[in-house]
Design an enzyme around this catalytic site. Structure first.
Site, PDB file in Angstrom:
ATOM      1  N   CYS A 254      -3.977  36.627  -2.319  1.00  0.00           N
ATOM      2  CA  CYS A 254      -4.081  37.134  -3.822  1.00  0.00           C
ATOM      3  C   CYS A 254      -3.953  38.587  -3.768  1.00  0.00           C
ATOM      4  O   CYS A 254      -4.345  39.231  -2.738  1.00  0.00           O
ATOM      5  CB  CYS A 254      -5.485  36.752  -4.053  1.00  0.00           C
ATOM      6  SG  CYS A 254      -5.977  34.969  -4.333  1.00  0.00           S
TER       7      CYS A 254
ATOM      8  N   HIS B 283      -3.088  45.325  -8.520  1.00  0.00           N
ATOM      9  CA  HIS B 283      -2.009  45.109  -9.701  1.00  0.00           C
ATOM     10  C   HIS B 283      -3.279  45.454 -10.972  1.00  0.00           C
ATOM     11  O   HIS B 283      -3.663  44.793 -11.615  1.00  0.00           O
ATOM     12  CB  HIS B 283      -2.144  43.541  -9.805  1.00  0.00           C
ATOM     13  CG  HIS B 283      -1.265  43.033 -11.243  1.00  0.00           C
ATOM     14  ND1 HIS B 283      -0.285  43.687 -11.842  1.00  0.00           N
ATOM     15  CD2 HIS B 283      -1.372  41.851 -11.708  1.00  0.00           C
ATOM     16  CE1 HIS B 283       0.281  42.915 -12.692  1.00  0.00           C
ATOM     17  NE2 HIS B 283      -0.586  41.836 -12.521  1.00  0.00           N
TER      18      HIS B 283
ATOM     19  N   CYS C 185       0.739  40.347 -17.748  1.00  0.00           N
ATOM     20  CA  CYS C 185       1.033  41.105 -16.619  1.00  0.00           C
ATOM     21  C   CYS C 185       2.442  41.765 -16.629  1.00  0.00           C
ATOM     22  O   CYS C 185       2.919  42.544 -15.918  1.00  0.00           O
ATOM     23  CB  CYS C 185       1.276  40.440 -15.292  1.00  0.00           C
ATOM     24  SG  CYS C 185      -0.359  39.361 -14.976  1.00  0.00           S
TER      25      CYS C 185
ATOM     26  N   LYS D 235       0.967  42.735  -3.515  1.00  0.00           N
ATOM     27  CA  LYS D 235       0.023  42.490  -2.410  1.00  0.00           C
ATOM     28  C   LYS D 235      -0.575  44.035  -1.469  1.00  0.00           C
ATOM     29  O   LYS D 235      -1.611  43.830  -1.315  1.00  0.00           O
ATOM     30  CB  LYS D 235       0.893  41.729  -1.143  1.00  0.00           C
ATOM     31  CG  LYS D 235       0.912  40.185  -1.311  1.00  0.00           C
ATOM     32  CD  LYS D 235      -0.312  39.543  -1.497  1.00  0.00           C
ATOM     33  CE  LYS D 235      -1.182  39.550  -0.156  1.00  0.00           C
ATOM     34  NZ  LYS D 235      -2.528  40.066  -0.586  1.00  0.00           N
TER      35      LYS D 235
END
Lengths: 394, 499
Positions: free
Chosen positions: A205, A341, A86, A337
């Site tokens: 998530c 992502h 990430c 959020k």
């Protein structure tokens, strides 16, 4: 000896695409758009770019630096694909910074892109094809859930404490025109959402998303002759830390065995604060984009980044410390959020956000009087952390 | 290896070669966690309600994994590296080409210079394997002990009478030659008989078939009484000389009829299994025998009899009651497993266990090469210990210590099969798909050191029942069927009483 690149690199242009489920665009459209807007922002043309580093995580988004040539047609200029979970995007930026600081190039492009939604939306694809055939491979939320379970046990945190992270970030993201999700949510909604990896529910998530972001770097001296000569942004520090891919095998007396702290974040922050000369992060950092792939991740990261003491993040959040107008604004953009992502792009998106915050032209919530900002990625099973500190020019 | 039909006419204790006692040195049992009440089967199909329960293995269990469990139970207190062979007996072997014995021996951490063989295709495979173990030990001076494991997981056709019977379980007997043993094997006698049923064709049948149940019953009575009568006769024994008869049966009425035909004294014919567990198939005579050993009488003579296309009778005598009592105390055995079983609450759960209703499975990639290279970690359950800082770690994959970072100081150590949950999650998002969820992923601190990540099995309502600090046992299970072969690995389960 770690010398660092403090004050040797300037950001002179940046931009990003709208983030979301962008079915009508492919990864080439996304990266082209982000880079074109970043070059416009810098007042340069693509032919001014000497070299490129691009963050891409998945093979299906694109392989190798040749991806850049196909999209931008830079006539054979060098380009390298960077993969570091990430943190791929922010590590592309780090490599690009080193290229400028070394004097090897004048103008360098750091960018990132990821196209996840073409693969379907049921969690990160490909996990069954990674790694060892027998050792259990938890899903990404399951990895971080194990830290949530342990933090509940050690700190007494609850689902409600996690929900506050989601509520705050969606509150901020609702104001951002480029966010994937622009709806506010309530604590009750977050708590009652379906479970993804107990105790993390759907609103704990971040979502899958598509997007790209790009930044143009040069030296502070050269920055004086481009569009943002008055408000270019200085890189104060840039650090990564790598820890094990398999934190669940760390022996109880090993680093990171407690599951209530991410040692990669602790180490990367230590490197970055030292390089930038930051003594009291809570007081000195005005705004931060902190990796909130999961709500628990943001809480633990705020502690590991020393924005508050260990065990205090939930209480500090409740008291408003991390609100966009609080003492240390955490994820004023809305974070992962709100944006989702798209892995390879996220680091560059955060750097774009903080650059614009420090320039006073944030697209969503503008943090008042922001002078020093921090960007932070945490990838894998809390395995790789990238931390960058940016400031207004002198 | 297929059953060899034999008609043997010698007595072991009359051999010329000077051989010490041959007999049973240890035993072990595995019974799966769950019982299916027969009432639920009756309700599911509108059948007459039949009392009792039967044992049911889960979807991640098969004859191989259950044999590992029974083997582990049997070898408590013994060094697996001291045993010279492993025989596996089953009608539900997991491969038709590729044996199970070699993998079971690997997982039990036995040596490589041992003999292994599968005895398959007949319900008497277990008693046949015991007979062949005796022969092998007698004939070969280098082979002093053989572990015989028997297991079955026969799946009955739904909505047939077989559903009341077929049950899952495993048992192990350690056959050895020593000066003295808890139980001696004094003689065996076998008959071979080609009967017409039941059968299951290799390629064409999903379920076991039969032509005529009355015909099957006739063959059963004939074979089983003949083999037991003959072994009594050739040893000059009368039925009243026998203290326990552990013979295979698949119906309590037939069991009683055999006892009458044989004129056994009341209580001699062992019937402790069917009501609660059902027809266990191949391991049934072993489990009946182990049940009979719970209250050993001095110098008692015992017959163990297997049936299937003929029959084997094995005559044994108790030699050391203290040794038997000590075995009873140091392993889960029959009673320990029996005590920790739980009843299923509905019939559909059973269909799920047997994969009769096919659900989406979580299929991963696999690599025969990786599994071979990592055999010590993935099958034999070894970790490493740092010679510099002493910390124990898993898996055996790196050359540098997690804790003190010193290179090349890691040496292999055997890990424990029990531990405590340090943290966990219940994963609903399994490999990018939502199937068979949630999977409890548990970070476990093993007793004696080593931290591992294992999925949990045998857990009901994980949301309520999985907790930090929970004690778990490590069990060998089917993990997935990636690359079209069976990928076995370890899982954890809530404590059942592993010793």
């Amino acid at each position: 000896m770690r010398k660092g690149i403090k004050d040797k690199v300037a950001i002179i242009g940046c931009d990003m695409t709208k983030y979301g489920e962008l079915w009508d665009k492919n990864q080439y459209d996304l990266l082209f758009e982000a880079v074109q807007n970043a070059t416009k922002d810098a007042g340069i043309t693509k032919d001014d770019i000497d070299s490129t580093w691009i963050g891409i995580f998945y093979y299906f988004t694109g392989l190798s630096g040749a991806m850049v040539e196909d999209i931008l047609r830079l006539d054979g200029k060098p380009a390298t694909r960077v993969e570091n979970y990430c943190a791929s995007g922010m590590d592309a930026f780090r490599n690009a910074s080193f290229a400028v600081a070394s004097g090897a190039y004048d103008i360098v492009l750091a960018c990132g892109v990821e196209k996840l939604m073409d693969e379907g939306g049921s969690g990160l694809p490909g996990f069954t094809q990674f790694g060892h055939p027998l050792y259990p491979m938890p899903s990404a939320p399951a990895m971080f859930s194990m830290a949530a379970t342990r933090s509940f046990h050690e700190y007494g945190w609850t689902k409600e404490d996690l929900a506050r992270v989601a509520v705050k970030n969606h509150e901020n993201g609702a104001e951002h025109p480029k966010a994937h999700f622009r709806s506010r949510i309530t604590i009750d909604q977050a708590i009652k959402a379906p479970m993804i990896a107990d105790p993390l529910g759907r609103f704990d998530c971040c979502a899958m998303s598509d997007g790209a972001a790009a930044l143009i770097l040069t030296t502070p001296e050269l920055a004086e002759s481009y569009a943002h000569s008055d408000d270019y942004i200085l890189v104060k520090a840039n650090a990564i830390s790598c820890r094990t891919n398999f934190p669940w095998y760390i022996p109880p007396n090993g680093p990171g065995a407690d599951f209530t702290s991410f040692p990669a974040t602790v180490k990367a922050a230590e490197y970055a604060y030292k390089e930038a000369g930051v003594i009291d992060p809570r007081k000195e950092i005005d705004c931060a984009e902190v990796h909130d792939c999961f709500t628990i991740t943001e809480l633990i990261n705020c502690q590991d980044l020393k924005f508050c003491d260990r065990g205090q993040a939930a209480e500090e959040l409740k008291n408003g410390t991390f609100n966009w107008d609080g003492e240390t604004a955490v994820n004023p953009s809305g974070g992962l959020k709100s944006f989702g992502h798209p892995i390879g792009s996220t680091g560059c998106r955060m750097l774009t956000e903080i650059t614009k915050q420090l320039q006073g032209r944030a697209e969503g919530r503008q943090v008042p009087d922001a002078k020093l900002g921090l960007c932070h990625n945490l990838g894998g099973a809390f395995s790789v952390c990238s931390t960058t500190i940016l400031s207004q020019r002198d | 290896m297929h059953i060899i039909n034999l008609f043997l006419k010698y007595k072991i204790h009359k051999r010329e070669k000077n051989i010490k006692m041959i007999g049973i040195k240890s035993y072990g049992v595995y019974l799966p966690k769950y019982l299916l009440p027969r009432e639920l089967i009756g309700k599911a199909w509108d059948f007459p309600i039949v009392p009792g329960t039967r044992s049911v293995a889960m979807a991640d269990e098969d004859s191989l994994t259950m044999s590992v469990e029974a083997g582990l139970d049997c070898l408590i207190g013994f060094d697996p590296k001291s045993i010279d062979g492993l025989f596996f007996a089953s009608t539900t072997q997991v491969y038709t080409e590729k044996d199970s014995a070699s993998l079971i021996a690997t997982v039990l951490d036995m040596r490589e210079d041992i003999i292994t063989a599968d005895f398959t295709d007949s319900l008497k495979a277990g008693t046949t394997a015991v007979s062949r173990a005796v022969d092998t030990i007698k004939a070969n001076k280098d082979i002093k002990s053989i572990l015989v494991v028997a297991a079955d997981t026969r799946i009955p056709e739904p909505s047939t009478i077989w559903e009341y019977g077929f049950a899952d379980g495993a048992a192990a007997l350690l056959i050895a030659e020593e000066d003295t043993l808890p139980l001696s094997i004094d003689d065996y006698y076998s008959i071979s008989a080609n009967v017409t049923g039941p059968w299951k064709r290799t390629d064409k049948d999903k379920y076991i078939r039969t032509f005529e149940v009355k015909m099957d019953t006739k063959f059963y009575f004939e074979s089983i009484t003949k083999v037991m009568s003959e072994i009594l006769k050739r040893n000059n024994l009368k039925p009243e000389d026998i203290s326990a008869a552990a013979y295979y049966y698949n119906n309590p009425r037939m069991h009683g009829t055999v006892a009458k035909m044989m004129k056994f004294t009341s209580g001699v014919a062992q019937n402790s299994v069917f009501f609660q567990l059902g027809d266990l198939g191949t391991p049934m005579p072993f489990i009946l025998l182990i049940g009979a050993l719970r209250r050993p009488k001095p110098e008692a003579k015992i017959i163990m009899t297997g049936f299937g296309d003929g029959a084997d009778a094995i005559l044994m005598q108790i030699q050391n009651r203290d040794a038997l009592r000590s075995l009873g105390k140091t392993r889960m055995g029959f009673t320990g497993h029996q005590k920790s079983m739980a009843s299923l609450k509905n019939y559909n759960k059973y269909l799920d266990f047997k994969e009769i209703f096919e659900k989406d499975r979580y299929i991963r990639k696999s690599s025969a090469v990786t599994i071979w290279r990592d055999t010590a970690s993935v099958y034999k359950w070894y970790g490493v210990k740092c010679k510099n800082c002493g910390s124990i770690q898993y898996p055996d994959m790196y050359r540098s210590c997690y804790v003190c970072r010193v290179d090349d100081q890691l040496e292999r150590v055997k890990l424990a099969l029990k531990g405590t949950i340090f943290t966990y999650t219940l994963d609903h998002l399994v490999g990018g798909t939502y199937s068979n969820i949630p999977i409890p992923r548990c970070v476990i601190d093993l007793d004696g050191g080593g931290r591992v990540l294992l999925n949990m099995t045998e857990i009901e309502k994980p949301e309520e029942n999985v907790q930090i600090g929970m004690r778990v046992e490590i069990t060998f299970r089917k993990e997935h069927e990636g690359a079209e072969f069976i990928n076995y690995y370890w899982k954890c389960r809530p404590e059942r009483g592993r010793l």
